[in-house]
Motif scaffolding. Structure first.
Motif: not given
Length: 198
Positions: A113-115, A145-146
């Motif tokens: 996801e966007r992290r 993983k973002g």
């Protein structure tokens, strides 16, 4: 770190045996908190696996002190909690050219996801070589993983893994004061770049 703004964005520390590589500015996440003076305070956490001699934990503690970050093991933090931080550090010792399996598996288990921003750090008996950087696979995994990985750091450390154990280990006095000072400057560079973008 008192540098002109242009230098703060591309600061690279290379002191003693420690080595860092800059990847650009760090921007604060919208969920940052304010400190006692009302200034936006960076929220940071460091996920660290340190199993042999405490080398990596010593480095993590120095970085954590500068960033005012909690240092936790992968089994001490909920993956969902990482979304609450502006900056997340990931580090371990290097075993046969790779980060510790516990840290790698923690990162692999994170949902994509966007992290926010992240950095990677390591301790190792040997330095990274240009054609086969041990940080590269973890950096790529974090990016998948973002995370936006903004910097990496490594320094030498006491190493008794496999064949080195037979001779009592290598780099017995490491990380030393110079290595820990390089880690401190690395963290100050991260903090300066965060402060420059707030």
């Amino acid at each position: 770190m008192d540098l002109p703004a242009a230098e703060r964005i591309t600061v690279t520390a290379r002191l003693g045996a420690g080595r860092a590589r800059s990847r650009g500015p760090i921007r604060r996440a919208p969920h940052s908190t304010r400190d006692a003076k009302g200034d936006i305070a960076m929220k940071a956490i460091i996920v660290c696996t340190s199993v042999s001699h405490g080398n990596t934990k010593r480095v993590a503690d120095v970085i954590g002190e500068v960033l005012e970050a909690r240092v936790v093991g992968p089994d001490e933090v909920d993956a969902a909690e990482l979304a609450n931080y502006d900056l997340v550090g990931f580090g371990s010792g290097i075993f046969l050219g790779s980060f510790h399996a516990q840290l790698r598996e923690f990162v692999r288990a994170l949902p994509g996801e966007r992290r926010g921003k992240a950095f990677v750090f390591a301790t190792s008996g040997f330095p990274e070589v240009r054609f086969q950087r041990f940080s590269r696979p973890l950096v790529r995994l974090l990016e998948q993983k973002g995370f936006e990985v903004v910097d990496t750091f490594s320094c030498r450390a006491f190493d008794t893994y496999l064949p080195f154990k037979l001779v009592g280990g290598i780099r017995k006095e490491r990380p030393d004061a110079t290595d820990l000072e390089a880690a401190r400057r690395f963290a100050e560079g991260l903090r300066a770049r965060v402060d420059a973008t707030s």
